[in-house]
Motif scaffolding. Structure first.
Motif, PDB file in Angstrom:
ATOM      1  N   GLY A 283      25.067  24.581 132.112  1.00 47.43           N
ATOM      2  CA  GLY A 283      23.911  25.060 131.362  1.00 47.43           C
ATOM      3  C   GLY A 283      22.734  24.112 131.454  1.00 47.43           C
ATOM      4  O   GLY A 283      21.579  24.533 131.440  1.00 47.43           O
ATOM      5  N   PHE A 284      23.025  22.811 131.550  1.00 51.59           N
ATOM      6  CA  PHE A 284      21.956  21.818 131.694  1.00 51.59           C
ATOM      7  C   PHE A 284      21.138  22.094 132.951  1.00 51.59           C
ATOM      8  O   PHE A 284      19.915  21.991 132.937  1.00 51.59           O
ATOM      9  CB  PHE A 284      22.568  20.418 131.753  1.00 51.59           C
ATOM     10  N   TYR A 285      21.824  22.453 134.035  1.00 45.98           N
ATOM     11  CA  TYR A 285      21.123  22.701 135.294  1.00 45.98           C
ATOM     12  C   TYR A 285      20.562  24.118 135.376  1.00 45.98           C
ATOM     13  O   TYR A 285      19.510  24.329 135.983  1.00 45.98           O
ATOM     14  CB  TYR A 285      22.059  22.415 136.469  1.00 45.98           C
ATOM     15  N   VAL A 286      21.244  25.079 134.780  1.00 43.98           N
ATOM     16  CA  VAL A 286      20.755  26.457 134.798  1.00 43.98           C
ATOM     17  C   VAL A 286      19.469  26.572 133.982  1.00 43.98           C
ATOM     18  O   VAL A 286      18.552  27.320 134.347  1.00 43.98           O
ATOM     19  CB  VAL A 286      21.841  27.419 134.253  1.00 43.98           C
ATOM     20  N   LEU A 287      19.396  25.807 132.905  1.00 41.55           N
ATOM     21  CA  LEU A 287      18.213  25.858 132.042  1.00 41.55           C
ATOM     22  C   LEU A 287      17.162  24.831 132.470  1.00 41.55           C
ATOM     23  O   LEU A 287      16.465  24.263 131.636  1.00 41.55           O
ATOM     24  CB  LEU A 287      18.635  25.601 130.588  1.00 41.55           C
TER      25      LEU A 287
ATOM     26  N   ASP B  10      14.294  25.136 133.627  1.00 39.08           N
ATOM     27  CA  ASP B  10      12.914  25.463 133.285  1.00 39.08           C
ATOM     28  C   ASP B  10      12.647  25.326 131.785  1.00 39.08           C
ATOM     29  O   ASP B  10      11.511  25.473 131.352  1.00 39.08           O
ATOM     30  CB  ASP B  10      12.561  26.873 133.761  1.00 39.08           C
ATOM     31  N   GLN B  11      13.669  25.034 131.005  1.00 38.64           N
ATOM     32  CA  GLN B  11      13.515  24.856 129.553  1.00 38.64           C
ATOM     33  C   GLN B  11      13.182  23.395 129.238  1.00 38.64           C
ATOM     34  O   GLN B  11      13.304  22.512 130.080  1.00 38.64           O
ATOM     35  CB  GLN B  11      14.815  25.246 128.827  1.00 38.64           C
ATOM     36  N   ILE B  12      12.802  23.162 127.975  1.00 40.90           N
ATOM     37  CA  ILE B  12      12.512  21.790 127.569  1.00 40.90           C
ATOM     38  C   ILE B  12      13.820  20.992 127.520  1.00 40.90           C
ATOM     39  O   ILE B  12      14.922  21.558 127.432  1.00 40.90           O
ATOM     40  CB  ILE B  12      11.778  21.748 126.210  1.00 40.90           C
ATOM     41  N   MET B  13      13.711  19.693 127.583  1.00 39.99           N
ATOM     42  CA  MET B  13      14.884  18.822 127.680  1.00 39.99           C
ATOM     43  C   MET B  13      15.805  18.959 126.469  1.00 39.99           C
ATOM     44  O   MET B  13      17.027  18.855 126.607  1.00 39.99           O
ATOM     45  CB  MET B  13      14.430  17.368 127.836  1.00 39.99           C
ATOM     46  N   VAL B  14      15.255  19.204 125.299  1.00 43.49           N
ATOM     47  CA  VAL B  14      16.082  19.325 124.092  1.00 43.49           C
ATOM     48  C   VAL B  14      17.068  20.477 124.233  1.00 43.49           C
ATOM     49  O   VAL B  14      18.255  20.345 123.908  1.00 43.49           O
ATOM     50  CB  VAL B  14      15.184  19.513 122.845  1.00 43.49           C
ATOM     51  N   VAL B  15      16.622  21.590 124.747  1.00 47.73           N
ATOM     52  CA  VAL B  15      17.490  22.754 124.933  1.00 47.73           C
ATOM     53  C   VAL B  15      18.570  22.434 125.954  1.00 47.73           C
ATOM     54  O   VAL B  15      19.749  22.781 125.770  1.00 47.73           O
ATOM     55  CB  VAL B  15      16.659  23.985 125.359  1.00 47.73           C
ATOM     56  N   ARG B  16      18.201  21.752 127.021  1.00 47.94           N
ATOM     57  CA  ARG B  16      19.176  21.402 128.058  1.00 47.94           C
ATOM     58  C   ARG B  16      20.242  20.454 127.522  1.00 47.94           C
ATOM     59  O   ARG B  16      21.428  20.627 127.796  1.00 47.94           O
ATOM     60  CB  ARG B  16      18.447  20.775 129.247  1.00 47.94           C
ATOM     61  N   VAL B  17      19.830  19.471 126.766  1.00 43.71           N
ATOM     62  CA  VAL B  17      20.790  18.515 126.188  1.00 43.71           C
ATOM     63  C   VAL B  17      21.663  19.208 125.153  1.00 43.71           C
ATOM     64  O   VAL B  17      22.869  18.943 125.060  1.00 43.71           O
ATOM     65  CB  VAL B  17      20.051  17.296 125.592  1.00 43.71           C
TER      66      VAL B  17
ATOM     67  N   SER C 298      22.681  22.195 125.258  1.00 44.96           N
ATOM     68  CA  SER C 298      23.707  22.972 125.948  1.00 44.96           C
ATOM     69  C   SER C 298      24.898  22.089 126.314  1.00 44.96           C
ATOM     70  O   SER C 298      26.047  22.505 126.193  1.00 44.96           O
ATOM     71  CB  SER C 298      23.131  23.653 127.194  1.00 44.96           C
ATOM     72  N   VAL C 299      24.627  20.866 126.735  1.00 46.44           N
ATOM     73  CA  VAL C 299      25.720  19.936 127.040  1.00 46.44           C
ATOM     74  C   VAL C 299      26.473  19.568 125.768  1.00 46.44           C
ATOM     75  O   VAL C 299      27.708  19.559 125.740  1.00 46.44           O
ATOM     76  CB  VAL C 299      25.176  18.668 127.740  1.00 46.44           C
ATOM     77  N   VAL C 300      25.749  19.296 124.698  1.00 45.76           N
ATOM     78  CA  VAL C 300      26.386  18.935 123.427  1.00 45.76           C
ATOM     79  C   VAL C 300      27.214  20.101 122.898  1.00 45.76           C
ATOM     80  O   VAL C 300      28.335  19.915 122.408  1.00 45.76           O
ATOM     81  CB  VAL C 300      25.323  18.489 122.398  1.00 45.76           C
ATOM     82  N   ALA C 301      26.692  21.307 123.015  1.00 43.25           N
ATOM     83  CA  ALA C 301      27.437  22.485 122.548  1.00 43.25           C
ATOM     84  C   ALA C 301      28.697  22.694 123.381  1.00 43.25           C
ATOM     85  O   ALA C 301      29.776  22.989 122.836  1.00 43.25           O
ATOM     86  CB  ALA C 301      26.554  23.726 122.620  1.00 43.25           C
ATOM     87  N   GLY C 302      28.610  22.522 124.695  1.00 37.46           N
ATOM     88  CA  GLY C 302      29.791  22.645 125.547  1.00 37.46           C
ATOM     89  C   GLY C 302      30.822  21.586 125.222  1.00 37.46           C
ATOM     90  O   GLY C 302      32.031  21.865 125.157  1.00 37.46           O
ATOM     91  N   LEU C 303      30.369  20.369 124.993  1.00 38.23           N
ATOM     92  CA  LEU C 303      31.279  19.285 124.622  1.00 38.23           C
ATOM     93  C   LEU C 303      31.932  19.560 123.273  1.00 38.23           C
ATOM     94  O   LEU C 303      33.148  19.400 123.112  1.00 38.23           O
ATOM     95  CB  LEU C 303      30.521  17.956 124.591  1.00 38.23           C
TER      96      LEU C 303
END
Length: 117
Positions: A20-24, A26-33, A35-40
């Motif tokens: 999700g970090f790489y798929v997103l 085009d999103q802001i960094m907070v959203v990308r991070v 996604s990693v936190v949510a997956g973890l």
């Protein structure tokens, strides 16, 4: 067998979070991070309910109990030990500097006859 499936699901959730970090991108960094936190978090939540997860929790609780039994040094003891270490480091630094300069003097000036300019 169910523990293996749960563990595989936990890993898949973690991989999905990283993907999700790489798929997103085009999103802001907070959203990308996030996604990693949510997956973890989702992976840990699923792994929590496996037998190895329960054993890890027991191990962690026992580790905390053992850490509470440790006799930690007082502030005074810690400062004294730190001062001794710093003193030793200074003494060794001076000793090594004197040794280096002595060898330099012996090799360059006495043996080779080179003078520094």
């Amino acid at each position: 067998m169910t523990d293996q499936l749960k563990f595989a699901l936990a890993i898949a959730l973690l991989v999905a979070g990283v993907a999700g970090f790489y798929v997103l991108s085009d999103q802001i960094m907070v959203v990308r991070v996030l996604s990693v936190v949510a997956g973890l978090a989702a992976g840990v939540a699923v792994a929590w309910y496996t037998e190895p997860g329960r054993r890890f929790i027991v191990f962690a609780n026992e580790s905390v109990a053992e850490a509470k039994k440790v006799a930690w040094p007082s502030r005074k003891e810690t400062l004294q030990t730190t001062a001794i270490v710093f003193g030793f480091v200074v003494v060794m630094a001076v000793f090594l500097w004197v040794t280096d300069k002595s060898l330099e003097w012996v090799l360059y000036d006495l043996i080779l006859g080179w003078k520094k300019s």
